[in-house]
Scaffold this motif. Sequence first.
Motif, PDB file in Angstrom:
ATOM      1  N   SER A 193      -5.777  13.097  10.435  1.00 41.31           N
ATOM      2  CA  SER A 193      -5.367  11.725  10.731  1.00 41.31           C
ATOM      3  C   SER A 193      -5.401  10.796   9.522  1.00 41.31           C
ATOM      4  CB  SER A 193      -6.262  11.155  11.829  1.00 41.31           C
ATOM      5  OG  SER A 193      -7.611  11.262  11.436  1.00 41.31           O
ATOM      6  N   SER A 194      -5.739  11.341   8.350  1.00 44.55           N
ATOM      7  CA  SER A 194      -5.872  10.455   7.199  1.00 44.55           C
ATOM      8  C   SER A 194      -4.573  10.225   6.442  1.00 44.55           C
ATOM      9  CB  SER A 194      -6.927  10.996   6.229  1.00 44.55           C
ATOM     10  OG  SER A 194      -8.198  10.874   6.804  1.00 44.55           O
TER      11      SER A 194
ATOM     12  N   MET B 265     -16.274   1.080  -1.975  1.00 42.22           N
ATOM     13  CA  MET B 265     -14.826   0.871  -1.985  1.00 42.22           C
ATOM     14  C   MET B 265     -14.423  -0.548  -1.580  1.00 42.22           C
ATOM     15  SD  MET B 265     -13.225   3.579  -2.922  1.00 42.22           S
ATOM     16  CE  MET B 265     -11.553   3.686  -2.284  1.00 42.22           C
TER      17      MET B 265
ATOM     18  N   PHE C 258     -11.118  11.351   2.703  1.00 39.48           N
ATOM     19  CA  PHE C 258     -11.864  11.187   3.944  1.00 39.48           C
ATOM     20  C   PHE C 258     -12.010  12.502   4.693  1.00 39.48           C
ATOM     21  CE2 PHE C 258      -9.844   7.229   2.829  1.00 39.48           C
ATOM     22  CZ  PHE C 258     -10.899   6.341   2.915  1.00 39.48           C
TER      23      PHE C 258
ATOM     24  N   ARG D 115      -9.421  -0.005  -6.418  1.00 38.69           N
ATOM     25  CA  ARG D 115      -9.263   1.029  -5.384  1.00 38.69           C
ATOM     26  C   ARG D 115      -8.004   1.835  -5.637  1.00 38.69           C
ATOM     27  NH1 ARG D 115     -10.990  -2.729  -1.270  1.00 38.69           N
ATOM     28  NH2 ARG D 115      -8.871  -3.413  -0.888  1.00 38.69           N
ATOM     29  N   GLY D 116      -8.143   3.136  -5.634  1.00 39.16           N
ATOM     30  CA  GLY D 116      -6.962   3.969  -5.795  1.00 39.16           C
ATOM     31  C   GLY D 116      -6.562   4.165  -7.242  1.00 39.16           C
TER      32      GLY D 116
ATOM     33  N   ARG E  50      -6.906   3.177   6.749  1.00 40.05           N
ATOM     34  CA  ARG E  50      -8.009   3.142   5.778  1.00 40.05           C
ATOM     35  C   ARG E  50      -7.592   3.852   4.489  1.00 40.05           C
ATOM     36  NH1 ARG E  50     -13.004   6.197   7.983  1.00 40.05           N
ATOM     37  NH2 ARG E  50     -11.540   7.852   7.483  1.00 40.05           N
ATOM     38  N   THR E  51      -6.882   4.973   4.635  1.00 40.27           N
ATOM     39  CA  THR E  51      -6.390   5.672   3.443  1.00 40.27           C
ATOM     40  C   THR E  51      -5.489   4.757   2.614  1.00 40.27           C
ATOM     41  OG1 THR E  51      -6.415   7.733   4.687  1.00 40.27           O
ATOM     42  CG2 THR E  51      -5.192   7.722   2.616  1.00 40.27           C
TER      43      THR E  51
ATOM     44  N   ARG F   3      -5.480   1.545   2.455  1.00 43.46           N
ATOM     45  CA  ARG F   3      -6.295   0.535   1.769  1.00 43.46           C
ATOM     46  C   ARG F   3      -7.030   1.171   0.599  1.00 43.46           C
ATOM     47  NH1 ARG F   3      -7.763  -1.956   7.186  1.00 43.46           N
ATOM     48  NH2 ARG F   3      -6.215  -3.622   7.340  1.00 43.46           N
ATOM     49  N   ALA F   4      -7.510   2.416   0.789  1.00 46.08           N
ATOM     50  CA  ALA F   4      -8.239   3.089  -0.290  1.00 46.08           C
ATOM     51  C   ALA F   4      -7.337   3.348  -1.484  1.00 46.08           C
ATOM     52  CB  ALA F   4      -8.835   4.401   0.214  1.00 46.08           C
ATOM     53  N   LYS F   5      -6.026   3.386  -1.248  1.00 48.03           N
ATOM     54  CA  LYS F   5      -5.090   3.572  -2.356  1.00 48.03           C
ATOM     55  C   LYS F   5      -4.844   2.285  -3.105  1.00 48.03           C
ATOM     56  CE  LYS F   5      -1.795   5.934   0.087  1.00 48.03           C
ATOM     57  NZ  LYS F   5      -0.475   6.579   0.269  1.00 48.03           N
ATOM     58  N   GLY F   6      -5.312   1.180  -2.539  1.00 42.75           N
ATOM     59  CA  GLY F   6      -5.088  -0.106  -3.188  1.00 42.75           C
ATOM     60  C   GLY F   6      -3.870  -0.841  -2.673  1.00 42.75           C
ATOM     61  N   ALA F   7      -3.342  -0.407  -1.525  1.00 41.12           N
ATOM     62  CA  ALA F   7      -2.177  -1.094  -0.970  1.00 41.12           C
ATOM     63  C   ALA F   7      -2.563  -2.505  -0.539  1.00 41.12           C
ATOM     64  CB  ALA F   7      -1.645  -0.318   0.231  1.00 41.12           C
ATOM     65  N   SER F   8      -1.636  -3.442  -0.706  1.00 39.70           N
ATOM     66  CA  SER F   8      -1.917  -4.815  -0.284  1.00 39.70           C
ATOM     67  C   SER F   8      -1.910  -4.892   1.235  1.00 39.70           C
ATOM     68  CB  SER F   8      -0.853  -5.754  -0.847  1.00 39.70           C
ATOM     69  OG  SER F   8       0.375  -5.479  -0.225  1.00 39.70           O
TER      70      SER F   8
ATOM     71  N   SER G 130       1.529  -4.739   2.633  1.00 34.49           N
ATOM     72  CA  SER G 130       2.114  -3.399   2.655  1.00 34.49           C
ATOM     73  C   SER G 130       1.461  -2.534   3.736  1.00 34.49           C
ATOM     74  CB  SER G 130       1.965  -2.770   1.268  1.00 34.49           C
ATOM     75  OG  SER G 130       1.903  -1.373   1.371  1.00 34.49           O
TER      76      SER G 130
ATOM     77  N   LEU H 298     -14.464  -1.548   1.494  1.00 35.75           N
ATOM     78  CA  LEU H 298     -13.675  -1.342   2.708  1.00 35.75           C
ATOM     79  C   LEU H 298     -14.510  -1.455   3.975  1.00 35.75           C
ATOM     80  CD1 LEU H 298     -11.320   1.626   1.696  1.00 35.75           C
ATOM     81  CD2 LEU H 298     -10.728  -0.768   1.986  1.00 35.75           C
TER      82      LEU H 298
ATOM     83  N   ILE I  10       1.906   1.272  -7.238  1.00 38.48           N
ATOM     84  CA  ILE I  10       1.044   0.084  -7.145  1.00 38.48           C
ATOM     85  C   ILE I  10       0.311  -0.156  -8.467  1.00 38.48           C
ATOM     86  CG2 ILE I  10      -0.991  -0.922  -6.032  1.00 38.48           C
ATOM     87  CD1 ILE I  10      -0.312   0.698  -3.532  1.00 38.48           C
TER      88      ILE I  10
ATOM     89  N   TYR J  87      -5.398   6.621   8.796  1.00 33.49           N
ATOM     90  CA  TYR J  87      -4.459   6.549   7.667  1.00 33.49           C
ATOM     91  C   TYR J  87      -4.277   5.129   7.161  1.00 33.49           C
ATOM     92  CZ  TYR J  87      -1.106   5.832  11.515  1.00 33.49           C
ATOM     93  OH  TYR J  87      -0.458   5.388  12.636  1.00 33.49           O
TER      94      TYR J  87
ATOM     95  N   ARG K 112      -8.672  -4.578  -5.170  1.00 28.48           N
ATOM     96  CA  ARG K 112      -7.516  -3.748  -4.814  1.00 28.48           C
ATOM     97  C   ARG K 112      -6.996  -2.978  -6.014  1.00 28.48           C
ATOM     98  NH1 ARG K 112      -5.281  -7.470  -1.450  1.00 28.48           N
ATOM     99  NH2 ARG K 112      -3.891  -8.236  -3.059  1.00 28.48           N
TER     100      ARG K 112
END
Lengths: 313, 329
Positions: free
Chosen positions: B103-104, B56, B98, B90-91, A214-215, A217-222, A225, B58, B121, A212, B87
């Motif tokens: 667990s995601s 991504m 995933f 992303r998103g 990684r999730t 970060r994938a959302k663009g969270a800093s 955060s 990442l 954001i 979660y 950033r």
Amino acid sequence: MWRYIAQRILVSIPVVIMVGIITFTLVYVGPGDPAAIIAGDEATPEILEAIREDLGFNRPFPVQMGDWFWKLLQGDLGTSYFSKREITELITPRLQPTLSLGFQVVVLSTLIGISTGMLAAWKAGSRLDRNLMILAVLGFATPGFWLAFLTIWLFAVNLGWFPVIGYKPIQDGLIPHLHSMFLPVMVNSILASAFISRITRSAMLEVLREDYIRTARAKGASEFSVFIRHAFRPSAIPVATVIGASIAGLATGFVLTETIFAIPGLGRMLVDAIVRRDYPIIQALLMVVAIVLIGVNLIVDILYAYIDPRIRY
Amino acid sequence: MTEALLTVENLHTQFRTEGGVVQAVDDVSFNIQAGETFALVGESGCGKSVTALSIMGLIPNPPGEITSGSIEFDGVDLLQVSSTEMRSIRGSKIGMIFQEPMSSLNPVLTIESQLAEPLKIHIGLSSAAANDRAQELIDMVGIPDSKTRLKQYPHELSGGQRQRIMIAMAMACTPRLLIADEATTALDVTIQAQILDLMQEVTEKSGAALLIITHNLGIVARYADRVAVMYAGKLREVGDASDIYAASQHPYTVGLLRSVPRLDSEKGTPLSPIGGEIPDLTNLPGGCAFNPRCQWAVDRCSIEEPELIEIAQGKQVACFEHASVSLSV
Ligand SMILES: Nc1ncnc2c1ncn2[C@@H]1O[C@H](COP(=O)(O)OP(=O)(O)OP(=O)(O)O)[C@@H](O)[C@H]1O
Ligand code: SF4
Ligand SMILES: [Mg+2]
């Protein structure tokens, strides 16, 4: 939740009783004749016998213990052999120094421990991280009394910033009170925070590997955060456990601290009582410690549910 | 051909491990057109996730690193932009789902706060507006009773529902590209189809392209427009999904196709998994990495590496023997 708390209190009753039986038995079979302690130096055998008769020391062991429990239930902790005063009355003025010390140490060590632990996790692998963790290892490898004497020598004797001894109650004003407690608070906080810091760091690093994160970060969270919002709370469970455990450790640490820094608290009282073989006080204080520790455990368990919504009681 | 939305060119991504350097993505090039559904297929460990995570930005560094190549998305090279710019992409412009629905999602945050997060954001919505929008998103992905769902935690939802929440979250800012990395692998077969249908529906509605990563060729046949087949870090075959499904010209793809049930096969045709072992990336065989498992292999295959070449309009294959390879042989 309330049901759970009530349930937990109920199941701790047998624990308290067990602690009571153990302390009473230990003290009963311990060395020394209570009548002789009470009578003092000029005791004749007649006086001793009279005291035994009077205080019921001649009765069978189970009866004495039952009597002690019965009084305990009514809030009567007994009477001091030495001063002949009610123990409840003796304990009351001793509460403030110990509670104040405990509160300050818990707050401070939690703040220091969590913030340094998070800083180390944030900079994991860096020099800062390594240095913080070396400090943490030193922190819990250092004997408390040694650190206490070192700080007294440095800050009180040489620099004169703080009094060597001389506890000031809160009634004298908050600042003088905190000032008089500064060294003992620091010594205990440094030791307790070392442990909290290490656990915070490792718990954070573990959570940061979770899917979660990684999730997030994938959302663009800093990164900030990710750290504070997403990673901190899930890693707080082991941290809460350690804080609970270090409070338990403090209970013993305070005996030492209060003695070294001459703080008129419960720890000092216990030492004095042991030196004088004032058994009723020893028994009463051990019971108090047991009940406090059970309470701390309960609070930690309730915290778990607050931290992690998957835990429901 | 229209201008591609995503163009990956000569991407190299490697990991430094104790066993040596792993070239997880080795000279991979492909492109995805706006609005199309593109599938990336291959066995476990072939580098599909690493490709997606490279897009991504990442890739965990260390141990991973993108050593060369370019990833052009919507006119910008994602490998050149600052981390702040990345950033903001992303998103918002690229969403990702995933594999692990269990667990995601963050176990200690409510569905509402996790759904509202990208909106706050990237779009700068207030909490109230983001929360309203979060409820609409739950409705959009077909979870009933959205109002109560908002206040719940992930563990109170089923795996399929969590994956729906992941879709809602990834689609919150209407991205141009949705990457679904084995998004349905962990789910029941019936739920799998529902989730795939949902992904197709929401991307079609918003005009987003969809990159499906899977090792299930059945999914490819049903959902993808184009497909790239990956083996040991390299692309082996790229082409239209229908064409590859019907007439693959790479031994590895043929092997994959023979190992899954097909709608168009005669009843009773036995399934045959590809023989041999998935190769160890730290110790690849020389020449074509597939040669120890390949029934078409010739002498040349263990010495020389076949390049990915265009053998027909829109169809690329990396195999010396492609002309003689077919499903029926
Ligand atoms: N964090 C990492 N550290 C070291 N090596 C890694 C890491 N992530 C991936 N790899 C290497 O990259 C290779 C490709 O991994 P990747 O996750 O892309 O496989 P995949 O195709 O997504 O497989 P799966 O179907 O199992 O998800 C793996 O074989 C692994 O050796
Ligand atoms: S190049 Fe040779 S080994 Fe590789 S897939 Fe083609 S035939 Fe098989
Ligand atoms: Mg993967």
